[in-house]
Scaffold this active site. Structure first.
Site, mmCIF file in Angstrom:
data_model
loop_
_atom_site.group_PDB
_atom_site.id
_atom_site.type_symbol
_atom_site.label_atom_id
_atom_site.label_comp_id
_atom_site.label_asym_id
_atom_site.label_seq_id
_atom_site.Cartn_x
_atom_site.Cartn_y
_atom_site.Cartn_z
ATOM 1 N N SER A 1 55.172 -1.516 94.965
ATOM 2 C CA SER A 1 55.137 -2.977 95.072
ATOM 3 C C SER A 1 54.763 -3.586 93.727
ATOM 4 C CB SER A 1 54.108 -3.413 96.125
ATOM 5 O OG SER A 1 53.976 -4.826 96.145
ATOM 6 N N TYR B 1 45.265 -3.268 98.576
ATOM 7 C CA TYR B 1 46.689 -2.936 98.641
ATOM 8 C C TYR B 1 47.232 -2.690 97.238
ATOM 9 C CZ TYR B 1 51.721 -3.676 99.381
ATOM 10 O OH TYR B 1 53.093 -3.546 99.415
#
Length: 277
Positions: free
Chosen positions: A161, A172
């Site tokens: 990501s 994250y």
């Protein structure tokens, strides 16, 4: 709480028929989103797909995907908790039982559970975020690598990501930074054995409503505001000024997974409208 509007299927796939003919391809997180789009494309391009997810819905999804196979190949559904090593080894074993080998592993499991400033995360939430977005990729690489090494061939595509540079999701971001490090380090180790390891780094992506909640959906006005800050920062960071589509994410993943990318390894490709992460 809103994201840029648009049709998530606005860019239809331009298929490369036969690109995955005869190849055993494992796709994780295949019930919905990017994972489903990738599995569908690989099936349509001739791949022998093992579709893995923690939800029992994977059985119905596998039936749907099987009908799209040009060769009538049955998609193998596997229910597994990839946050555990036993779940990962079970998924790899199922692919080997179905097809005798794993040519390609596409690690798609992961995703932000909560959206909030780092100081607002609890210890338990931090651990859950890391377990959700790092360990499934780590465990699946470890589970599939030995059979690839023994055959002297294989490809691993990790879905990372660009949120490694983003607001309100530090755990994250740390997890996906781990995926990037795993990709580059494992590529170096695996290359002498004929195994490629690459990754894409998606940006914001339009998708239908999730079939399965990640468990941290925004409920309070404060949580909705924190999530909207992610949306705004994501769009502002792109050159194209919009979210991508599922097809726009699946296409580069499938390219990197295919023999066409035989000279690409150790790379993380941003697929985020110009946001480099």
């Amino acid at each position: 709480m809103s994201a840029p509007v648009g049709d998530h299927d606005a860019v239809p796939p331009v298929l490369s028929r036969g690109r995955f003919d005869g190849l055993s391809v494992v796709v994780t997180g295949a019930v919905q989103g990017i994972g489903l789009a990738v599995a569908d494309r690989v099936v349509r391009e001739g791949g022998l797909v093992t579709a893995v997810d923690r939800s029992e819905m994977i059985h119905a999804v596998a039936d749907e995907l099987t009908t799209a196979s040009p060769g009538g190949h049955a998609v193998t559904p596997v229910v597994a908790d990839l946050e555990t090593f036993s779940g990962a080894t079970g998924a790899a074993d199922a692919a080997l039982a179905a097809h005798g080998r794993i040519d390609v592993l596409i690690n798609n499991v992961g995703g932000t559970i909560w959206a909030r400033p780092f100081q607002e995360y609890s210890e338990e939430q931090i651990e859950k975020e890391v377990r959700r977005s790092l360990f499934p990729t780590l465990w699946m690489c470890r589970a599939a690598l030995p059979t690839m090494i023994s055959r002297g061939a294989g490809t691993i595509v990790n879905v990372s990501s660009v949120a490694t540079r983003g607001v309100n999701r530090v755990p994250y971001a740390a997890s996906k930074g781990g995926v990037n490090g795993l990709t580059s380090a494992l590529a170096l180790e695996a290359a002498p054995h004929g195994v490629r390891v690459v990754a894409t780094a998606p940006g914001g992506t339009l998708a239908p409503e999730r079939r399965i909640s990640r468990g941290g959906d925004a409920r309070t006005e404060q949580e909705k505001d924190w999530y909207q800050q992610i949306v705004d920062q994501t769009v502002d960071s792109t050159v194209l000024g919009r979210y991508g589509t599922l097809h726009e994410q699946a296409a580069p993943i499938c390219f990197l997974a295919s023999p066409e990318a035989s000279y690409v390894t150790g790379s993380v490709l941003p697929v985020a409208g110009g946001d480099q992460g």
